[in-house]
Design an enzyme around this catalytic site. Structure first.
Site, PDB file in Angstrom:
ATOM      1  N   ASP A  77       0.835  -1.202   0.000  1.00 19.45           N
ATOM      2  CA  ASP A  77       0.000   0.000   0.000  1.00 19.45           C
ATOM      3  C   ASP A  77       0.870   1.252   0.000  1.00 19.45           C
ATOM      4  O   ASP A  77       2.035   1.207  -0.407  1.00 19.45           O
ATOM      5  CB  ASP A  77      -0.931  -0.036   1.225  1.00 19.45           C
ATOM      6  N   HIS A 299      -4.002   5.749   3.674  1.00 23.65           N
ATOM      7  CA  HIS A 299      -4.698   4.632   3.035  1.00 23.65           C
ATOM      8  C   HIS A 299      -4.255   3.293   3.619  1.00 23.65           C
ATOM      9  O   HIS A 299      -5.082   2.457   4.005  1.00 23.65           O
ATOM     10  CB  HIS A 299      -4.445   4.675   1.533  1.00 23.65           C
ATOM     11  N   SER A 469     -11.078  -0.661  -1.758  1.00 30.87           N
ATOM     12  CA  SER A 469      -9.863  -0.725  -0.934  1.00 30.87           C
ATOM     13  C   SER A 469     -10.178  -1.136   0.496  1.00 30.87           C
ATOM     14  O   SER A 469      -9.312  -1.644   1.201  1.00 30.87           O
ATOM     15  CB  SER A 469      -9.166   0.641  -0.908  1.00 30.87           C
TER      16      SER A 469
END
Length: 546
Positions: A77, A299, A469
């Site tokens: 990521d 994220h 995601s």
């Protein structure tokens, strides 16, 4: 109250259609008129009246008093805040590596990789923004063909030339769209608070209401423009609109499209020199640095919390998997990840003991797909499960691409260790499927919660994100849960359990992402169901009982 910025501004875009602006981008947005419980994704339909994955039910019944083994999950990521309060004790540590001594203590080819590795960094720092893959392909082919006429192209290059024309058309269209969106959001952001404050003074009120706007009777063009703009907000949100929060959300949208214009579609921008690798060699190893946080690990931290946030510390949230360690592998910049980095990230994770790899990223082009395919096959040979987010473009993946994929290039062969996951919401109604989610009867395995998911974010904060995601790590979490409590199961069995135990909704009609036509939910994925931890544990229990 979290506003749906793009639903609001869709109305304004119609009102301002003179600009011919499409305000719908590809980041995940879902219209949610009523917020669910913050932890809805781990709750149960029967007990909590939301379509979560029944994690708590599994722990409180079948798994109660059972012992588990630690499972290592690699999160490829943007980076992870390994110091987050709710991830303490949940980060993988390379015990054979001494942090900060500048020595490859374990001889694995990576110096000081105590918590994982960063494939988009170098000796002088880290890649932050990067271009889209489309931009990179455009640059490469433009250097070769430029404005060359078709009749001057050699016969052996005809196919590549036709591809260049397609890439050129797509790049120019997407770049123009990004410029329009940036112009739209920056203009709206610049004027929103100014117009609201102007109306408050003009009307002599603390908060402007629709009734106040109806009373405006003037020929002043500025007041009329303010009335129209604020009216769009109030029509979509109501008189309770929080203009300060809207201003913050607009700033985020403006920044997003500014990054597209300034970096993602910028043909002159190339941050790769920071890494210092030979980019033309897709099989080169050993480059990068040990900074697994990066400049903005929002994220990756959010993804990690869904999988592994501490369930026993009374802080923030409860992750899905109780006994898990997150191996951090940074390979995703603000822009498109590069195939070389993805391939190396997968190989690094496998070589260092990851049993599951979460991949919440994707793109439409993959020029070095052979290198990624080789890494996927390597993971398959080692019995490592790959979980991939289906993407947020509201597209049918049976007809379009979201790389990496389980399909190997120039082959009918498919990776058997792969799960492709779409995103769902909390109510079993027409809006059950995330409006942004990709889908595919032959490409997406199942759906999992991906709308309004509350999880960890950097600096001991927590936020709600939307996207496939978020659906992928929900599935990764359940897979890790199964591996932890039933270590005798193979990867094929884990995958089989997850897909076969998915909950089905007979006759449920949902809005198909992209065009909002009503379709059967079961038609949007291979197995036609929703991830469910309780049902998966039940099936695992029956398969392993003696």
């Amino acid at each position: 109250m979290k506003h749906n910025v793009r639903r609001i501004f869709a109305g304004l875009a119609i009102a301002l259609s003179v600009y011919n602006i499409n305000v719908y981008g590809q980041d995940a947005v879902q219209d949610s008129s009523q917020a669910p419980p913050k932890n809805w994704f781990i709750l149960d339909h029967a007990n909590d009246d939301v379509e979560g994955v029944s994690v708590e039910k599994a722990y409180n019944t079948i798994l109660k008093n059972k012992k588990s083994k630690t499972v290592t999950v690699a999160v490829i990521d943007s980076g992870v805040d390994i110091d987050h309060e709710d991830l303490q004790g949940k980060i993988w540590i390379n015990e054979d590596e001494i942090a900060g001594n500048g020595i490859d203590d374990d001889n694995n080819g990576y110096i000081d990789d105590r918590y994982g590795w960063n494939f988009i960094g170098g000796k002088e720092g880290n890649v932050e923004e990067d271009t889209y893959e489309l931009t990179r392909i455009y640059n490469d082919l433009k250097a070769k063909y430029g404005d060359k006429e078709a009749k001057k192209v050699k016969k052996k290059n005809k196919e590549e030339y036709e591809y260049w024309l397609k890439v050129k058309k797509n790049f120019e269209a997407d770049y123009e769209k990004a410029q329009q969106q940036y112009q739209f959001y920056s203009t709206f952001h610049k004027n929103l608070m100014r117009y609201n404050n102007l109306l408050q003074l003009y009307l002599d009120v603390d908060e402007v209401s629709m009734e106040d706007l109806r009373s405006v009777n003037t020929s002043d063009s500025i007041i009329l423009a303010a009335r129209n703009m604020v009216g769009i907000i109030l029509q979509n949100v109501g008189d309770e609109a929080d203009f300060e929060q809207l201003d913050e959300e607009l700033a985020e949208a403006e920044e997003h499209f500014a990054n597209q214009v300034n970096f993602a579609f910028n043909t002159e921008f190339n941050p790769r020199t920071i890494v210092g690798d030979d980019y033309n060699d897709p099989y080169e190893k050993g480059y990068g640095n040990s900074d697994v946080k990066g400049h903005d690990p929002s994220h990756g931290t959010h993804v990690s919390g869904i999988i592994a946030a501490n369930r026993d510390n009374d802080l923030g949230i409860k992750g899905i998997a109780e006994n898990v360690k997150i191996m951090v592998v940074r390979a995703v910049p603000d822009g498109d990840e590069r195939d070389k980095d993805v391939a190396n990230a997968i190989i690094y994770a496998v070589d260092n003991g990851a049993q599951i790899i979460n991949m919440s990223f994707g793109k439409s082009y993959s020029p070095q797909k052979e290198a990624v395919d080789k890494a996927v096959k390597y993971a398959e040979s080692k019995g490592v499960l790959l979980v991939h987010a289906a993407g947020n473009s509201s597209k049918d993946l049976d007809k379009s691409n979201n790389f990496p994929t389980r399909k190997f290039k120039d082959s009918k062969e498919l990776a058997t260790n792969w799960l492709e996951i779409g995103a769902s919401a909390w109510d079993d109604d027409a809006s059950f499927v995330g409006s942004f989610s990709n889908y595919g009867k032959e490409s997406v395995d199942i759906f999992a919660p991906g709308v309004d998911i509350y999880s960890t974010t950097p600096d001991n904060t927590y936020s709600s994100f939307n996207g496939t995601s978020m659906a992928a790590p929900a599935t990764t979490g359940v897979a890790a849960l199964l591996m932890s409590y039933y270590p005798e199961l193979s990867v094929d069995q884990i995958k089989d359990i997850i897909t076969k135990s998915a909950v089905h909704f007979d006759e449920l009609k949902v809005m198909k992402p992209g065009d909002e036509s009503m379709v059967d939910f079961k038609s949007l994925s291979i197995y036609g169901g929703l991830l469910n931890a309780y049902e998966a544990v039940k099936l695992a229990e029956s398969m392993t009982s003696k």
